[in-house]
Write an enzyme that holds these catalytic residues in place. Structure first.
Site, PDB file in Angstrom:
ATOM      1  N   GLU A  57     -15.335 -10.841   9.910  1.00  0.00           N
ATOM      2  CA  GLU A  57     -15.796  -9.713  10.014  1.00  0.00           C
ATOM      3  C   GLU A  57     -17.374  -9.597  10.290  1.00  0.00           C
ATOM      4  O   GLU A  57     -17.784  -8.643  10.798  1.00  0.00           O
ATOM      5  CB  GLU A  57     -15.644  -8.779   8.649  1.00  0.00           C
ATOM      6  CG  GLU A  57     -14.220  -8.606   8.242  1.00  0.00           C
ATOM      7  CD  GLU A  57     -13.974  -7.546   7.038  1.00  0.00           C
ATOM      8  OE1 GLU A  57     -14.930  -7.015   6.650  1.00  0.00           O
ATOM      9  OE2 GLU A  57     -12.903  -7.568   6.424  1.00  0.00           O
ATOM     10  N   GLU A  73      -4.192   1.899  -2.869  1.00  0.00           N
ATOM     11  CA  GLU A  73      -4.799   0.579  -3.188  1.00  0.00           C
ATOM     12  C   GLU A  73      -4.612   0.503  -4.676  1.00  0.00           C
ATOM     13  O   GLU A  73      -4.985   1.429  -5.652  1.00  0.00           O
ATOM     14  CB  GLU A  73      -6.397   0.666  -2.820  1.00  0.00           C
ATOM     15  CG  GLU A  73      -6.650   0.373  -1.472  1.00  0.00           C
ATOM     16  CD  GLU A  73      -6.192  -1.144  -0.994  1.00  0.00           C
ATOM     17  OE1 GLU A  73      -5.559  -1.823  -1.534  1.00  0.00           O
ATOM     18  OE2 GLU A  73      -6.691  -1.458   0.243  1.00  0.00           O
ATOM     19  N   TYR A 117      -8.114  -1.810  -9.992  1.00  0.00           N
ATOM     20  CA  TYR A 117      -8.312  -0.502  -9.701  1.00  0.00           C
ATOM     21  C   TYR A 117      -7.442   0.001  -9.109  1.00  0.00           C
ATOM     22  O   TYR A 117      -6.786  -0.476  -8.165  1.00  0.00           O
ATOM     23  CB  TYR A 117      -9.779  -0.200  -8.889  1.00  0.00           C
ATOM     24  CG  TYR A 117      -9.699  -0.324  -7.451  1.00  0.00           C
ATOM     25  CD1 TYR A 117      -9.509   0.593  -6.590  1.00  0.00           C
ATOM     26  CD2 TYR A 117      -9.920  -1.648  -7.008  1.00  0.00           C
ATOM     27  CE1 TYR A 117      -9.322   0.244  -5.330  1.00  0.00           C
ATOM     28  CE2 TYR A 117      -9.490  -2.090  -5.730  1.00  0.00           C
ATOM     29  CZ  TYR A 117      -9.639  -0.959  -4.801  1.00  0.00           C
ATOM     30  OH  TYR A 117      -9.292  -1.230  -3.488  1.00  0.00           O
ATOM     31  N   TRP A 151     -13.235   1.533  -3.998  1.00  0.00           N
ATOM     32  CA  TRP A 151     -13.460   0.306  -4.529  1.00  0.00           C
ATOM     33  C   TRP A 151     -15.066   0.081  -4.699  1.00  0.00           C
ATOM     34  O   TRP A 151     -15.278  -0.665  -5.635  1.00  0.00           O
ATOM     35  CB  TRP A 151     -12.625  -0.810  -4.015  1.00  0.00           C
ATOM     36  CG  TRP A 151     -12.960  -1.168  -2.573  1.00  0.00           C
ATOM     37  CD1 TRP A 151     -14.049  -2.033  -2.323  1.00  0.00           C
ATOM     38  CD2 TRP A 151     -12.382  -0.670  -1.392  1.00  0.00           C
ATOM     39  NE1 TRP A 151     -14.130  -1.935  -0.886  1.00  0.00           N
ATOM     40  CE2 TRP A 151     -13.016  -1.281  -0.380  1.00  0.00           C
ATOM     41  CE3 TRP A 151     -11.333   0.335  -1.383  1.00  0.00           C
ATOM     42  CZ2 TRP A 151     -12.741  -0.806   0.975  1.00  0.00           C
ATOM     43  CZ3 TRP A 151     -10.898   0.491   0.120  1.00  0.00           C
ATOM     44  CH2 TRP A 151     -11.675  -0.054   1.278  1.00  0.00           C
ATOM     45  N   HIS A 199       0.836  -1.274  -0.017  1.00  0.00           N
ATOM     46  CA  HIS A 199       0.053  -0.112   0.153  1.00  0.00           C
ATOM     47  C   HIS A 199       0.980   1.131   0.055  1.00  0.00           C
ATOM     48  O   HIS A 199       0.446   2.456  -0.538  1.00  0.00           O
ATOM     49  CB  HIS A 199      -0.957   0.112   1.332  1.00  0.00           C
ATOM     50  CG  HIS A 199      -2.064  -1.235   1.092  1.00  0.00           C
ATOM     51  ND1 HIS A 199      -2.091  -2.422   1.709  1.00  0.00           N
ATOM     52  CD2 HIS A 199      -3.306  -1.074   0.466  1.00  0.00           C
ATOM     53  CE1 HIS A 199      -2.867  -3.125   1.355  1.00  0.00           C
ATOM     54  NE2 HIS A 199      -3.661  -2.524   0.485  1.00  0.00           N
ATOM     55  N   HIS A 209      -1.700  -6.062  -6.039  1.00  0.00           N
ATOM     56  CA  HIS A 209      -2.032  -7.278  -5.391  1.00  0.00           C
ATOM     57  C   HIS A 209      -3.360  -7.886  -5.493  1.00  0.00           C
ATOM     58  O   HIS A 209      -4.190  -7.061  -5.938  1.00  0.00           O
ATOM     59  CB  HIS A 209      -1.698  -6.992  -4.057  1.00  0.00           C
ATOM     60  CG  HIS A 209      -2.235  -5.898  -3.307  1.00  0.00           C
ATOM     61  ND1 HIS A 209      -2.071  -4.744  -3.648  1.00  0.00           N
ATOM     62  CD2 HIS A 209      -3.235  -6.179  -2.402  1.00  0.00           C
ATOM     63  CE1 HIS A 209      -3.076  -3.899  -2.934  1.00  0.00           C
ATOM     64  NE2 HIS A 209      -3.734  -4.664  -2.160  1.00  0.00           N
ATOM     65  N   CYS A 231     -14.345  -6.955   2.557  1.00  0.00           N
ATOM     66  CA  CYS A 231     -13.199  -7.168   1.582  1.00  0.00           C
ATOM     67  C   CYS A 231     -11.888  -7.255   2.260  1.00  0.00           C
ATOM     68  O   CYS A 231     -11.770  -7.008   3.620  1.00  0.00           O
ATOM     69  CB  CYS A 231     -13.221  -5.821   0.905  1.00  0.00           C
ATOM     70  SG  CYS A 231     -13.252  -4.365   1.735  1.00  0.00           S
ATOM     71  N   HIS A 285      -8.007  -9.252   1.528  1.00  0.00           N
ATOM     72  CA  HIS A 285      -6.875 -10.080   0.674  1.00  0.00           C
ATOM     73  C   HIS A 285      -6.778 -11.618   0.915  1.00  0.00           C
ATOM     74  O   HIS A 285      -6.503 -11.844   2.185  1.00  0.00           O
ATOM     75  CB  HIS A 285      -5.428  -9.637   0.900  1.00  0.00           C
ATOM     76  CG  HIS A 285      -5.593  -7.919   0.904  1.00  0.00           C
ATOM     77  ND1 HIS A 285      -5.624  -7.368   2.002  1.00  0.00           N
ATOM     78  CD2 HIS A 285      -5.338  -7.080  -0.118  1.00  0.00           C
ATOM     79  CE1 HIS A 285      -5.690  -5.947   1.634  1.00  0.00           C
ATOM     80  NE2 HIS A 285      -5.323  -5.893   0.513  1.00  0.00           N
TER      81      HIS A 285
END
Length: 180
Positions: A91, A116, A106, A163, A30, A36, A71, A73
């Site tokens: 979450e 990002e 993006y 995003w 970042h 990524h 969201c 990774h």
């Protein structure tokens, strides 16, 4: 005792076709704007309303902003769909099988100097049960009609993550085929 940098989460570096190139620390990617792998989950109720989360205020970027259901990774060597289902549980406190509907790339710069730059895999699911948020990750949540989201993204884009604003037109197109 390990320092935070010693246990920093690793993310998967990819090219524009999502081919794996290696791994790097989450903060490093970042800070350096490295492409990524990521995923975004969009969960709907039976009425076709989208479950949003408001990101916890202390998140490393976009704290307090509204976004899709979850969201994150995938970890190195972790299947992306399995990671999305794992993170949804972590979450939002529930599990359901997800379906991949599209992906996109993006890039978004933030005021704190982070960027990002993600190859984002988008998953959907439908859920009506109990939600038990992880308060370290999520400040609040709400189901919202797609018409409300389309209107407020146009009139108040600053309340949503970068995003989410990029993915919304494509998720809205998918939604029309499913719920309309």
């Amino acid at each position: 005792m390990q320092s935070a940098t010693m246990i920093e989460e690793e993310v998967i570096l990819v090219d524009e076709q999502d081919k794996e190139l290696g791994t790097a620390g989450k903060m490093e990617v970042h800070e350096k704007a490295l492409l990524h792998r990521a995923f975004s989950v969009f969960v709907f109720n039976k009425k076709g309303e989208l479950l949003l989360q408001q990101r916890a205020l202390h998140k490393y970027h976009s704290g307090g902003l509204w976004t899709n259901t979850c969201c994150s990774h995938p970890r190195p060597a972790e299947d992306t769909q399995a990671a999305a289902e794992r993170r949804l549980q972590e979450e939002m406190g529930f599990h359901l099988p997800l379906q991949k509907v599209f992906d996109f790339v993006y890039k978004a710069d933030f005021d704190n100097g982070l960027t990002e730059y993600e190859f984002d895999h988008v998953f959907v699911g439908e859920y009506e049960g109990t939600i038990d948020i992880n308060e370290d990750e999520v400040l609040d949540y709400a189901y919202r009609p797609m018409s409300y989201l389309a209107e407020t993204i146009g009139s108040m884009p600053e309340i949503y993550t970068a995003w989410f604003r990029v993915a919304f037109p494509r998720i809205e197109e998918w939604w029309r085929g499913k719920y309309k």
